[in-house]
Scaffold this motif. Structure first.
Motif, PDB file in Angstrom:
ATOM      1  N   SER A 109     -10.428  13.391   9.018  1.00  0.00           N
ATOM      2  CA  SER A 109     -11.513  14.330   9.587  1.00  0.00           C
ATOM      3  C   SER A 109     -11.077  14.401  11.309  1.00  0.00           C
ATOM      4  O   SER A 109     -10.128  13.798  11.616  1.00  0.00           O
ATOM      5  CB  SER A 109     -12.774  13.671   9.654  1.00  0.00           C
ATOM      6  N   GLU A 110     -11.696  15.303  12.089  1.00  0.00           N
ATOM      7  CA  GLU A 110     -11.432  15.283  13.302  1.00  0.00           C
ATOM      8  C   GLU A 110     -11.415  14.200  14.154  1.00  0.00           C
ATOM      9  O   GLU A 110     -10.724  14.172  14.810  1.00  0.00           O
ATOM     10  CB  GLU A 110     -12.296  16.699  13.873  1.00  0.00           C
ATOM     11  N   ARG A 111     -12.569  13.590  13.723  1.00  0.00           N
ATOM     12  CA  ARG A 111     -13.067  12.075  14.492  1.00  0.00           C
ATOM     13  C   ARG A 111     -11.882  11.207  14.388  1.00  0.00           C
ATOM     14  O   ARG A 111     -11.329  10.584  15.118  1.00  0.00           O
ATOM     15  CB  ARG A 111     -14.239  11.551  14.106  1.00  0.00           C
ATOM     16  N   ALA A 112     -11.525  11.225  12.807  1.00  0.00           N
ATOM     17  CA  ALA A 112     -10.248  10.128  12.802  1.00  0.00           C
ATOM     18  C   ALA A 112      -9.091  10.457  13.350  1.00  0.00           C
ATOM     19  O   ALA A 112      -8.519   9.624  13.737  1.00  0.00           O
ATOM     20  CB  ALA A 112     -10.068  10.091  11.079  1.00  0.00           C
ATOM     21  N   MET A 113      -8.953  11.842  13.497  1.00  0.00           N
ATOM     22  CA  MET A 113      -7.745  12.219  13.968  1.00  0.00           C
ATOM     23  C   MET A 113      -7.447  11.727  15.518  1.00  0.00           C
ATOM     24  O   MET A 113      -6.621  11.587  16.256  1.00  0.00           O
ATOM     25  CB  MET A 113      -7.650  13.708  14.037  1.00  0.00           C
ATOM     26  N   ASN A 114      -8.674  11.667  16.354  1.00  0.00           N
ATOM     27  CA  ASN A 114      -8.563  11.241  17.867  1.00  0.00           C
ATOM     28  C   ASN A 114      -8.794   9.646  17.653  1.00  0.00           C
ATOM     29  O   ASN A 114      -8.569   9.377  18.780  1.00  0.00           O
ATOM     30  CB  ASN A 114     -10.154  11.579  18.223  1.00  0.00           C
ATOM     31  N   VAL A 171      -4.916   7.003  12.763  1.00  0.00           N
ATOM     32  CA  VAL A 171      -3.749   7.889  12.615  1.00  0.00           C
ATOM     33  C   VAL A 171      -2.526   7.016  12.260  1.00  0.00           C
ATOM     34  O   VAL A 171      -1.679   7.431  11.435  1.00  0.00           O
ATOM     35  CB  VAL A 171      -3.359   8.883  13.811  1.00  0.00           C
ATOM     36  N   GLN A 172      -2.242   6.012  13.027  1.00  0.00           N
ATOM     37  CA  GLN A 172      -1.229   5.039  12.817  1.00  0.00           C
ATOM     38  C   GLN A 172      -1.157   4.199  11.518  1.00  0.00           C
ATOM     39  O   GLN A 172      -0.121   4.211  10.858  1.00  0.00           O
ATOM     40  CB  GLN A 172      -1.272   4.041  13.862  1.00  0.00           C
ATOM     41  N   ALA A 173      -2.438   3.992  10.997  1.00  0.00           N
ATOM     42  CA  ALA A 173      -2.587   3.381   9.695  1.00  0.00           C
ATOM     43  C   ALA A 173      -2.157   4.270   8.712  1.00  0.00           C
ATOM     44  O   ALA A 173      -1.574   3.707   7.783  1.00  0.00           O
ATOM     45  CB  ALA A 173      -3.999   2.471   9.589  1.00  0.00           C
ATOM     46  N   LEU A 198       4.688   8.489   7.031  1.00  0.00           N
ATOM     47  CA  LEU A 198       5.020   9.753   7.626  1.00  0.00           C
ATOM     48  C   LEU A 198       5.857   9.503   8.976  1.00  0.00           C
ATOM     49  O   LEU A 198       6.393  10.398   9.418  1.00  0.00           O
ATOM     50  CB  LEU A 198       3.777  10.374   8.096  1.00  0.00           C
ATOM     51  N   ASP A 199       6.082   7.974   9.516  1.00  0.00           N
ATOM     52  CA  ASP A 199       6.822   8.173  10.446  1.00  0.00           C
ATOM     53  C   ASP A 199       8.477   7.829   9.928  1.00  0.00           C
ATOM     54  O   ASP A 199       9.282   7.550  11.009  1.00  0.00           O
ATOM     55  CB  ASP A 199       6.424   6.960  11.446  1.00  0.00           C
ATOM     56  N   LYS A 200       8.724   7.714   8.739  1.00  0.00           N
ATOM     57  CA  LYS A 200      10.066   7.505   8.256  1.00  0.00           C
ATOM     58  C   LYS A 200      10.865   8.890   7.885  1.00  0.00           C
ATOM     59  O   LYS A 200      10.094   9.789   8.041  1.00  0.00           O
ATOM     60  CB  LYS A 200       9.961   6.600   7.008  1.00  0.00           C
ATOM     61  N   PRO A 201      11.937   8.719   7.732  1.00  0.00           N
ATOM     62  CA  PRO A 201      12.993   9.905   7.339  1.00  0.00           C
ATOM     63  C   PRO A 201      12.304  10.545   5.789  1.00  0.00           C
ATOM     64  O   PRO A 201      11.894   9.883   5.106  1.00  0.00           O
ATOM     65  CB  PRO A 201      14.310   9.376   7.272  1.00  0.00           C
ATOM     66  N   LEU A 202      12.526  11.863   5.837  1.00  0.00           N
ATOM     67  CA  LEU A 202      12.112  12.461   4.634  1.00  0.00           C
ATOM     68  C   LEU A 202      12.344  11.887   3.353  1.00  0.00           C
ATOM     69  O   LEU A 202      11.401  11.690   2.384  1.00  0.00           O
ATOM     70  CB  LEU A 202      12.571  13.920   4.595  1.00  0.00           C
TER      71      LEU A 202
END
Lengths: 340, 298
Positions: free
Chosen positions: A42-47, A52-54, A61-65
Motif C-alpha cells: 500500500s502507499e503507507r507501506a511504501m513510505n 520495503v526492505q523486508a 528483488l535486490d538480487k540479479p534477475l
C-alpha cells in the motif's frame, strides 16, 4: 514401448513446459509492472523503508534477475504465492478454499459437454446433410459464438427471475445448512453426509452454471465427433462389418464410434482449459464462490499476486490434465504406444 | 523484344489466373449459404460502425436522469440505463469500439505469428526451438486468465487489454504458420529458387509466405469473434474499457445485477452475438472454400 515407459516419458516432457510456465508467470508478475512493489504494498507501506526492505529481501528483488526467478520458483515450490491484498490472507489458503467450487463447476460442465456434445455429433454424422445435421451445426455455431457471461445472464433472468424454474445465484438454498466440508464440493459432501435435501438443492444450483459453461465446449466436441465419425464410417472395415450382416447399431457403436472417439478425447481434454477460463466469468454471474470469482475480486484490487496464483493453478491443472489425456490416449489406442 | 513479349504474355496469363481464382472463390462463396449470411451480417455491422455518429438518435454519453431505467418504448427502442442514457444509441455506437478491437487484435497477432512462426520454421535450429517453447508456455495458460493477469499488471485500459490479447493469441498463428512453412520448404519450386540463386529473404517473402497464408486467413476470421469475446470479458470484470465508454462487455456488466431491467444487458449482448456469429459463419465458409481436403469430404 511399455505403458509405464510412455507415461514416464510424458512426465519428463512436462518439465520444460513447467519451467516455461513459471518463467512466463515470473515475467508477468515481476517485469511487466513498472514497479512490482507498488502493486503489492500500500502507499503507507511504501513510505516505510523497513517494510520495503523486508519485502525486497523476501522476494529477492535486490538480487540479479536469474536469482529472483530461482527464489520465485523456490517460494512456489513451498506453496508460497504471497499474501492477497484483497483478502489479507496467504494466497495458497485462499486458493485451497476456492478451488473445490471451481472444480465442481468445471467437472459438471464437462459432464454436459460429453453427454450432450458426443450424441449430438453422432446424430449429425448419421443424418448428414439432413435436418439433425443442420440443427447441430447451427446449435454448435451458436454455442461457440455466444459470450458465456451474456448467455448466463439471459438464462438466469428467464429461468430464475421470470419463470422461477431454477434457483438463483449461489451454491445452496439459503435455508439449507451446508453439509460438513470434506471435499469442498457441496454435491459430493452432501452425498457423503447422506443429506439428500442438501444434495438436491446443490444439484439444482449447479445445473444452470454448468450448462452455460459447457455450452462453448459442447459445440466443439459435437463438431469434432461428427467429422471424425464421418471419416471412420468411410473406412473399409466398416463396410466389412456391414457386409457380414451386423446390425447397424452394432456397427456404429462397437466398430465406428470407438475409433471415432479418439480425436474427441483430445478435444475434451483440451477443453478443460477453456472451461476453467470460462469459469472466471460464469462464477461472477452465478455468484459461485470459486477461483474465478476470487480472481475477479483480486482484479478489482489490482491484486496481481493473487491473480498470478489463480493463473498458475489453472495452468498447472491444465498441464496435468493434458498428461492424463495423453495417458488415456495410449490406453484406448494401442497404436500410440507402439508408435513412440 | 521477344523477352518483353513473353513476359507481358506471362503477366497477362498470371493476371487472368488470379482473376479466375478470385472469380472461382466468389462463385464458391455465393453457393455457400452460411458464408453469405455471415458476410451480410458483417456488412450491416460495418455500415452501422461507419455511420453510427450520423444515425444514432441520442448522444451515447448523454445522461438524462429523468428518463432512467425506462423499458424499450417508442422514444428509446432499447430502453435506457441507470443514468438515463439511450441504450440503442450506445449499442450502435459500441460497434465502433468492439469491432475494431477484434480486427486490430487479430491483425496484429496473426501478423506477428506469421512472421515469427514463418521465420522460425524457415531457419529452424535454436531460434525455432526457443520460439516454440515460448509458444508452448503461452498456450499452457487458458487465454482469458493469462490476458487478465497481463492486463492487471499493465493497468486496466482498453489498449492494455488489446495488447494482452495479442500476447495470448499469436502463438497459435506461429504454430500454424511454422507447420505450413515446414511443408512448403521441402517442395521442388523452393529448391529451384535456391538453385537459381534467389536470396533467402526473397524466397521467404515471395514464395513461402504467399503459399501458406490460407489456413491463417481462415483462423483469423474465426478468431475475430474470439478476440471480441475476450476483450468484452475483460471489460465485464473491469479490466478493459473504462465506464463511460459504450463498449458492449462493459454495458453488459452494468446490467448484471438488474434482473428486472433485462434490457440493459440483453441488447449489447445481442449485438455482440450477431457480430461474432457473422465472423464465425464467414470463417467456416472460407474454410470450406479454401481447404481442398474438407471440400472433397463434404
Amino acid at each position: 514401448m511399455r505403458l509405464w515407459q510412455y507415461i514416464l516419458r510424458r512426465i519428463v516432457f512436462m518439465v520444460p513446459l513447467l519451467i516455461s510456465v513459471t518463467l512466463m508467470a515470473f515475467i508477468v508478475s515481476h517485469l511487466v509492472p513498472a514497479d512490482p512493489l507498488g502493486m503489492v504494498l500500500s502507499e503507507r507501506a511504501m513510505n516505510n523503508p523497513e517494510i520495503v526492505q523486508a519485502y525486497r529481501e523476501r522476494w529477492g528483488l535486490d538480487k540479479p534477475l536469474h536469482m529472483q526467478y530461482l527464489i520465485y520458483v523456490w517460494n512456489l515450490l513451498h506453496g508460497d504465492f504471497g499474501d492477497s491484498i484483497a483478502t489479507q490472507r496467504p494466497i495458497l489458503r485462499d486458493l485451497a478454499q476456492f478451488l473445490p467450487a471451481t472444480l465442481e463447476l468445471t467437472l459438471a460442465a464437462m459432464v454436459f459437454t460429453i453427454f450432450l456434445g458426443i450424441p449430438f455429433g453422432v446424430l449429425a454424422a448419421l443424418y448428414r446433410d439432413r435436418w439433425p445435421d443442420h440443427l447441430t451445426r447451427v446449435l454448435s455455431t451458436i454455442g461457440v459464438s455466444v459470450p458465456v457471461f451474456w448467455l448466463g445472464l439471459l438464462l438466469l433472468n428467464a429461468l430464475y427471475f421470470h419463470l422461477r424454474l431454477l434457483p438463483g445465484p449461489g451454491r445452496l438454498d439459503p435455508y439449507i445448512t451446508p453439509p460438513p466440508t470434506r471435499t469442498g464440493m457441496i454435491t459430493v459432501d452432501s452425498l457423503l453426509a447422506g443429506d439428500w435435501r442438501a444434495f438436491w438443492s446443490a444439484l439444482r444450483h449447479l445445473f444452470l452454471p454448468a450448462l452455460v459453461l459447457g455450452s462453448y465446449t459442447m459445440g466443439t466436441v459435437s463438431r469434432i465427433t461428427r467429422s471424425s465419425l464421418l471419416d471412420v464410417l468411410a473406412q473399409d472395415y466398416i463396410r466389412t462389418a456391414r457386409a457380414k450382416g451386423l446390425a447397424e447399431w452394432t456397427v456404429i457403436l462397437r466398430h465406428a464410434l470407438r475409433n471415432a472417439l479418439i480425436p474427441t478425447v483430445t478435444v475434451v481434454g483440451l477443453s478443460f482449459g477453456d472451461l476453467m477460463s470460462g469459469a472466471v466469468l460464469t462464477e461472477t454471474i452465478f455468484s459461485w464462490p470459486g477461483m474465478g470469482r476470487y480472481a475477479v475480486l483480486a482484479a478489482s484490487y489490482l491484486d496481481l499476486q493473487a491473480i498470478m496464483g489463480v493463473t498458475l493453478v489453472i495452468a498447472f491443472t491444465y498441464v496435468v490434465v493434458n498428461l492424463l489425456v495423453d495417458i488415456l490416449y495410449a490406453i484406448i489406442d494401442p497404436r500410440i504406444q507402439v508408435g513412440t | 523484344m521477344t523477352n518483353t513479349v513473353t513476359s507481358t504474355v506471362w503477366t497477362l496469363q498470371r493476371g487472368e489466373a488470379t482473376r479466375g481464382r478470385v472469380r472461382a472463390a466468389w462463385r464458391a462463396l455465393r453457393r455457400n449459404r452460411a458464408a453469405l449470411i455471415g458476410a451480410f451480417i458483417l456488412l450491416v455491422w460495418f455500415f452501422i460502425a461507419l455511420t453510427a455518429p450520423y444515425i444514432i438518435p441520442y448522444d451515447p454519453d448523454q445522461q438524462n436522469l429523468a428518463d432512467r431505467l425506462q423499458p424499450p418504448n417508442i422514444t428509446h427502442w432499447f430502453g435506457t440505463d441507470e443514468l438515463g442514457r439511450d441504450i440503442f444509441s450506445r449499442v450502435l455506437y459500441g460497434a465502433r469500439i468492439s469491432i475494431p478491437i477484434g480486427l486490430i487484435v487479430v491483425a496484429l497477432s496473426s501478423l506477428m505469428g506469421m512472421f515469427v512462426g514463418g521465420i522460425s520454421g524457415y531457419i529452424g535450429g535454436l531460434f525455432d526451438e526457443i520460439v516454440m517453447r515460448v509458444a508452448d508456455a503461452v498456450l499452457a495458460f487458458p487465454s482469458l486468465v493469462l490476458a487478465m493477469a497481463i492486463t492487471a499488471a499493465l493497468g486496466p485500459s482498453i489498449n492494455n487489454a488489446m495488447l494482452a490479447i495479442v500476447v495470448v493469441l499469436w502463438p497459435t498463428y506461429a504454430r500454424v504458420m511454422r507447420g505450413q512453412v515446414l511443408a512448403i520448404k521441402s517442395m521442388e519450386f523452393i529448391e529451384a529458387a535456391h538453385a537459381i540463386g534467389v536470396p533467402n529473404w526473397r524466397i521467404f517473402l515471395r514464395h513461402v509466405l504467399p503459399n501458406s497464408y490460407t489456413p491463417i486467413l481462415v483462423k483469423a476470421t474465426l478468431d475475430v469473434g474470439n478476440a471480441i469475446i475476450i476483450a468484452a470479458g475483460l471489460s465485464f470484470i473491469g479490466l478493459g474499457a473504462v465506464p463511460p465508454t459504450p463498449e458492449w462487455g462493459a454495458m453488459i456488466s452494468m446490467g448484471r445485477l438488474k434482473f428486472a431491467q433485462w434490457w440493459i444487458a440483453t441488447f449489447p449482448g445481442l449485438a455482440m452475438f450477431t457480430v461474432i456469429i457473422g465472423f464465425n459463419f464467414l470463417g467456416d465458409g472460407l474454410r470450406d472454400i479454401l481447404d481442398p481436403r474438407i471440400r472433397r469430404r463434404a
